[in-house]
Design a protein around this motif. Structure first.
Motif, PDB file in Angstrom:
ATOM      1  N   TRP A 275     -46.614  26.406 -17.314  1.00 38.12           N
ATOM      2  CA  TRP A 275     -47.249  27.601 -17.933  1.00 38.12           C
ATOM      3  C   TRP A 275     -46.962  29.026 -17.072  1.00 38.12           C
ATOM      4  CZ3 TRP A 275     -48.731  28.500 -22.868  1.00 38.12           C
ATOM      5  CH2 TRP A 275     -49.202  27.458 -23.519  1.00 38.12           C
ATOM      6  N   ARG A 276     -46.388  29.919 -17.480  1.00 31.74           N
ATOM      7  CA  ARG A 276     -46.248  31.164 -16.661  1.00 31.74           C
ATOM      8  C   ARG A 276     -47.645  31.802 -16.220  1.00 31.74           C
ATOM      9  NH1 ARG A 276     -42.908  36.594 -18.308  1.00 31.74           N
ATOM     10  NH2 ARG A 276     -42.765  37.491 -16.104  1.00 31.74           N
TER      11      ARG A 276
ATOM     12  N   ARG B 290     -43.954  40.983 -17.053  1.00 32.37           N
ATOM     13  CA  ARG B 290     -45.078  40.124 -17.403  1.00 32.37           C
ATOM     14  C   ARG B 290     -45.243  40.065 -18.999  1.00 32.37           C
ATOM     15  NH1 ARG B 290     -49.277  38.822 -13.837  1.00 32.37           N
ATOM     16  NH2 ARG B 290     -49.162  39.757 -11.837  1.00 32.37           N
ATOM     17  N   THR B 291     -44.636  40.793 -19.717  1.00 28.44           N
ATOM     18  CA  THR B 291     -44.805  40.340 -21.151  1.00 28.44           C
ATOM     19  C   THR B 291     -43.576  40.086 -21.787  1.00 28.44           C
ATOM     20  OG1 THR B 291     -44.178  43.143 -21.542  1.00 28.44           O
ATOM     21  CG2 THR B 291     -46.508  42.258 -21.216  1.00 28.44           C
TER      22      THR B 291
ATOM     23  N   LEU C  72     -39.864  37.636 -21.999  1.00 32.26           N
ATOM     24  CA  LEU C  72     -39.108  36.555 -21.597  1.00 32.26           C
ATOM     25  C   LEU C  72     -37.627  36.901 -21.746  1.00 32.26           C
ATOM     26  CD1 LEU C  72     -41.141  33.512 -22.688  1.00 32.26           C
ATOM     27  CD2 LEU C  72     -41.019  34.265 -20.087  1.00 32.26           C
TER      28      LEU C  72
ATOM     29  N   VAL D 297     -37.491  31.562 -27.015  1.00 36.81           N
ATOM     30  CA  VAL D 297     -36.856  32.732 -26.940  1.00 36.81           C
ATOM     31  C   VAL D 297     -35.512  32.695 -26.071  1.00 36.81           C
ATOM     32  CG1 VAL D 297     -37.236  34.771 -25.709  1.00 36.81           C
ATOM     33  CG2 VAL D 297     -39.164  33.627 -26.567  1.00 36.81           C
TER      34      VAL D 297
ATOM     35  N   ASP E 164     -53.077  26.436 -19.800  1.00 35.81           N
ATOM     36  CA  ASP E 164     -52.610  27.656 -19.191  1.00 35.81           C
ATOM     37  C   ASP E 164     -53.781  28.332 -18.294  1.00 35.81           C
ATOM     38  OD1 ASP E 164     -54.576  28.512 -21.273  1.00 35.81           O
ATOM     39  OD2 ASP E 164     -53.402  30.400 -21.686  1.00 35.81           O
TER      40      ASP E 164
ATOM     41  N   TRP F  44     -43.723  27.930 -11.441  1.00 41.20           N
ATOM     42  CA  TRP F  44     -43.720  29.355 -11.152  1.00 41.20           C
ATOM     43  C   TRP F  44     -43.951  29.818  -9.752  1.00 41.20           C
ATOM     44  CZ3 TRP F  44     -41.829  32.757 -14.944  1.00 41.20           C
ATOM     45  CH2 TRP F  44     -41.748  31.951 -16.314  1.00 41.20           C
TER      46      TRP F  44
ATOM     47  N   LEU G 256     -37.547  28.972 -22.459  1.00 40.25           N
ATOM     48  CA  LEU G 256     -38.777  29.833 -22.213  1.00 40.25           C
ATOM     49  C   LEU G 256     -39.353  30.018 -23.764  1.00 40.25           C
ATOM     50  CD1 LEU G 256     -37.032  32.165 -19.615  1.00 40.25           C
ATOM     51  CD2 LEU G 256     -38.481  30.199 -19.188  1.00 40.25           C
ATOM     52  N   TRP G 257     -40.665  30.171 -23.793  1.00 37.71           N
ATOM     53  CA  TRP G 257     -41.244  30.227 -24.862  1.00 37.71           C
ATOM     54  C   TRP G 257     -42.345  31.181 -25.049  1.00 37.71           C
ATOM     55  CZ3 TRP G 257     -39.654  26.501 -28.658  1.00 37.71           C
ATOM     56  CH2 TRP G 257     -38.783  25.307 -28.041  1.00 37.71           C
ATOM     57  N   TYR G 258     -42.496  31.843 -26.137  1.00 40.27           N
ATOM     58  CA  TYR G 258     -43.848  32.314 -26.678  1.00 40.27           C
ATOM     59  C   TYR G 258     -44.666  31.352 -27.300  1.00 40.27           C
ATOM     60  CZ  TYR G 258     -41.858  37.142 -25.355  1.00 40.27           C
ATOM     61  OH  TYR G 258     -41.053  38.145 -24.859  1.00 40.27           O
TER      62      TYR G 258
ATOM     63  N   HIS H 141     -47.038  32.533 -22.222  1.00 39.74           N
ATOM     64  CA  HIS H 141     -45.408  31.937 -21.579  1.00 39.74           C
ATOM     65  C   HIS H 141     -45.185  30.602 -21.216  1.00 39.74           C
ATOM     66  CE1 HIS H 141     -44.719  36.691 -21.304  1.00 39.74           C
ATOM     67  NE2 HIS H 141     -44.838  36.358 -22.602  1.00 39.74           N
TER      68      HIS H 141
END
Length: 342
Positions: free
Chosen positions: A267-268, A339-340, A342, A301, A224, A316, A286-288, A274
């Motif tokens: 990675w975001r 940004r926070t 998903l 998520v 990341d 991205w 999509l993941w935390y 993310h």
């Protein structure tokens, strides 16, 4: 894990007349490379085609520069450099396997070509090349803001300072490297390997660690933006390793379970942890990815693109736009306005 609003917004969708194998997104541009050698440059906001090229012998990877002013495309027998201002394309049919390319912030690009890495300026002028490695170069990465080029080939990873054909540092490992990832902090170099392992070197002192026991070869690695978290394939779960402190030695990874076979990781941008992953089953998850404790098995998520065509690539286009490509030629954009979340 619960779904968090706002909802992901489906944006544009286009089809390309080639099976995608690689995506690259920078600024307002998306490059889609197909197995047959066709490369399409698309406007990231609308999906409209703004340029194209053909690479003889097929394509393996497309890499845009950080400003989206230049593009490098590599393939089994050739590579090409494209300049956006006038759409000039320089094609070099070397006859050698060109696996990858990587740009520095200063718009220099290193291209793997057979057993060498060749470095060009943004206009396509050759600056220097490495001495021949023992075997075909499989991946490349820049360290220290472009001051050192890291080159992976069978048996070792080599570090070259600018304009040094011979390596200034060598990290030996008996095996075939399939993927290379370097931390943005410059502290770590990692290789994913044919022998179903991840090998790690600490750049400060050359100390090393092997994480083995994967059921399959590890061919996808990605750090990341913070350089703390490394995502990898090699199993049904995506594994996410924590490189904070002294690194991952003696720790367990987070495990992300969604796909039967992983085909893409991205990675975001930013520090939120993310991750997007794609599978052979056609799903995008999509993941935390950094949530919970070491050893935790996480659930996505949300899941996108539940279609039958395998996911070929993910990228991205900035922090708010995820681009997906499937083997059937479908390329689609999804908007994530926060940004926070998903």
């Amino acid at each position: 894990m619960s779904v968090i609003s706002p909802e992901v917004a489906a944006g544009w969708e286009v089809y390309v007349d080639d099976a995608p194998v690689s995506l690259s997104a920078r600024g307002d541009l998306v490059a889609v490379a197909g197995a047959g050698g066709s490369v399409r440059m698309l406007d990231a906001a609308m999906g409209a085609e703004i340029g194209a090229l053909e690479l003889p012998g097929g394509a393996l990877r497309a890499e845009l520069s950080s400003t989206a002013a230049n593009l490098a495309v590599t393939g089994p027998t050739a590579y090409a450099l494209w300049r956006r201002t006038d759409e000039r394309t320089l094609v070099r049919e070397s006859g050698a396997w060109a696996s990858s390319a990587t740009w520095t912030e200063g718009e220099r690009v290193a291209v793997a070509s057979g057993r060498c890495a060749v470095v060009f300026d943004a206009d396509g002028g050759e600056l220097w090349r490495t001495a021949a490695a023992a075997s075909t170069v499989t991946d490349l990465a820049w360290l220290r803001q472009g001051r050192r080029l890291t080159v992976a080939a069978y048996g070792a990873v080599h570090g070259h300072e600018k304009h040094t054909a011979q390596p200034v540092v060598t990290y030996p490992y008996v095996g075939s490297h399939l993927a290379l990832a370097v931390a943005s902090t410059g502290k770590w170099i990692c290789s994913g390997n044919q022998d179903a392992s991840i090998h790690i070197w600490r750049t400060r002192d050359g100390s090393e660690l092997t994480m083995s026991g994967y059921p399959e070869k590890v061919s996808r690695l990605a750090f990341d933006d913070t350089g703390r978290w490394l995502a990898a394939d090699g199993a049904a779960d995506v594994t996410v390793w924590d490189f904070s402190g002294q690194g991952p030695a003696g720790t367990a990874p987070r495990q992300l379970r969604c796909h039967e076979r992983i085909t893409a990781l991205a990675w975001r941008p930013g520090p939120a942890g993310h991750l997007a992953s794609g599978g052979h089953d056609g799903t995008v998850a999509l993941w935390y990815a950094t949530a919970g404790q070491p050893g935790n098995r996480l659930r996505p998520v949300r899941v996108l693109d539940e279609v039958t065509s395998p996911v070929a690539a993910l990228a991205w286009a900035g922090p708010h736009l995820l681009i997906t490509a499937h083997r059937d030629g479908r390329v689609r954009a999804y908007g994530l306005p926060s940004r926070t979340a998903l």
